[in-house]
Enzyme design. Structure first.
Site, short mmCIF file in Angstrom:
data_model
loop_
_atom_site.label_atom_id
_atom_site.label_comp_id
_atom_site.label_asym_id
_atom_site.label_seq_id
_atom_site.Cartn_x
_atom_site.Cartn_y
_atom_site.Cartn_z
N ALA A 232 0.85 -1.19 0.00
CA ALA A 232 0.00 0.00 0.00
C ALA A 232 0.88 1.23 0.00
O ALA A 232 1.93 1.27 0.63
CB ALA A 232 -0.91 0.00 1.23
N LYS A 233 0.42 2.22 -0.74
CA LYS A 233 1.20 3.44 -0.89
C LYS A 233 1.54 4.06 0.47
O LYS A 233 2.63 4.55 0.68
CB LYS A 233 0.37 4.42 -1.74
CG LYS A 233 0.96 5.77 -1.94
CD LYS A 233 2.14 5.74 -2.92
CE LYS A 233 2.62 7.13 -3.26
NZ LYS A 233 3.27 7.81 -2.17
#
Ligand code: GLU
Length: 306
Positions: free
Chosen positions: A262-263
């Site tokens: 996830a960013k």
């Protein structure tokens, strides 16, 4: 498998067995990002899987922008997404489809389900559901049906599927995943899911199911984090008389702790890499060969429980 009697819910459709799949040697696949944040390596991997499964079999690869979450969707990210895919060397067929252009379609399907007596209004907040839940389902605390059978003002309410009635009406269903095989549909695990949201015209489940049917997608590819959602999608197909695709739920890129990439945990976005002058086609080649950056691997993801 013995065919069932033609479904009451899909008059005029092909006689369907529980799986209902039409044979499709040249699959139509799609990549369906939500422009809620910049794309990262996990998205690139998902797009490559969808693209390659279509191209390797002489099929078509479509692009759909899932932009109906008014609170999270960011229009300015759409050109970035298109640029990211081009940079990776992934060409899609036809014009991208935008869910925001299809709100009438979702509303009409909602009306159809209401006419079948399968939806009811619910005004519970997230906190109400959390407080009332006794069990948990694939999406977290399981809504216990608080508003079912109650006289709730529908103005501004969400609409939930009466899962018990819907599953009984549809009868036994199966779906087929290219990796997991034939799966018995168990949508009941989700309880009475929201199909028409308060703040958005449709939930992910309803919009994605309708879109895949309308765009004649025959092979739905996506990460295993969405494997469980397919139980609900298969039920909606039966209720709405929609064609039934095959699925291909692929592994996810995960970080060292096994959690989905996830960013927010610091991996650079595709746009960052593109702007830094990285070669996108070379990156796509590395992902295809399962050569991942340090600390990233292919795994099922902790959410995965097929
Ligand atoms: N829009 C979803 C996402 O970005 C994908 C939906 C799907 O592939 O069915 O995670």
């Amino acid at each position: 498998m013995a065919p069932l009697a033609p479904s009451r819910l899909a008059p005029g459709g092909n006689p369907q067995d529980k799986r209902g799949v039409t044979e499709t040697p040249r699959p139509v696949t799609r990549f369906a990002p939500s422009p809620n944040g910049p794309l990262h390596l996990g998205h690139a991997y998902a797009a490559i899987v969808a693209h390659d499964l279509a191209r390797d079999r002489g099929g078509r690869f479509l692009l759909r922008i899932e932009d109906i979450d008014g609170t999270r969707s960011r229009a300015e990210l759409v050109p970035e997404i298109l640029a990211d895919l081009e940079w990776l060397g992934l060409e899609w067929d036809g014009a991208p489809v935008f869910q925001s252009a299809r709100l009438d379609r979702y509303a009409a399907a909602g009306e159809r389900l209401k006419a079948l007596g399968l939806l009811y209004p619910c005004r519970c907040t997230r906190a109400d559901v959390l407080a009332a839940a006794r069990d948990s389902g694939p999406d977290g605390p399981l809504y216990p049906g608080t508003c079912r059978g109650r006289d709730v003002d529908p103005a501004g309410a969400a609409w939930r599927l009466d899962m018990g009635r819907a599953a009984a009406l549809a009868g036994p269903l199966e779906w087929e995943d290219e990796l997991a095989g034939v799966v018995t549909a168990r949508p009941e695990r989700f309880g009475d899911v929201v199909l028409l949201r308060k703040e958005a015209p449709a939930s992910y489940h309803l919009a994605a199911t309708l879109d895949d049917a309308d765009d004649a997608v025959t092979l739905v590819t996506r990460g295993r984090d969405l494997y469980q959602a397919t139980h609900v999608h298969r039920l909606l197909q039966a209720l709405l008389g929609l064609p039934v695709p095959r699925w291909h739920h692929h592994d996810l890129l995960v970080e060292g702790d096994g959690r989905k990439l996830a960013k927010r945990r610091g991996s650079p976005s595709l746009a960052d890499r593109r702007r830094a002058g990285e070669d996108g086609r070379a990156l796509a080649g590395a992902l295809r060969a399962h050569r991942f950056p340090a600390g990233i691997s292919l795994g099922a993801g902790l959410e995965d429980v097929p």
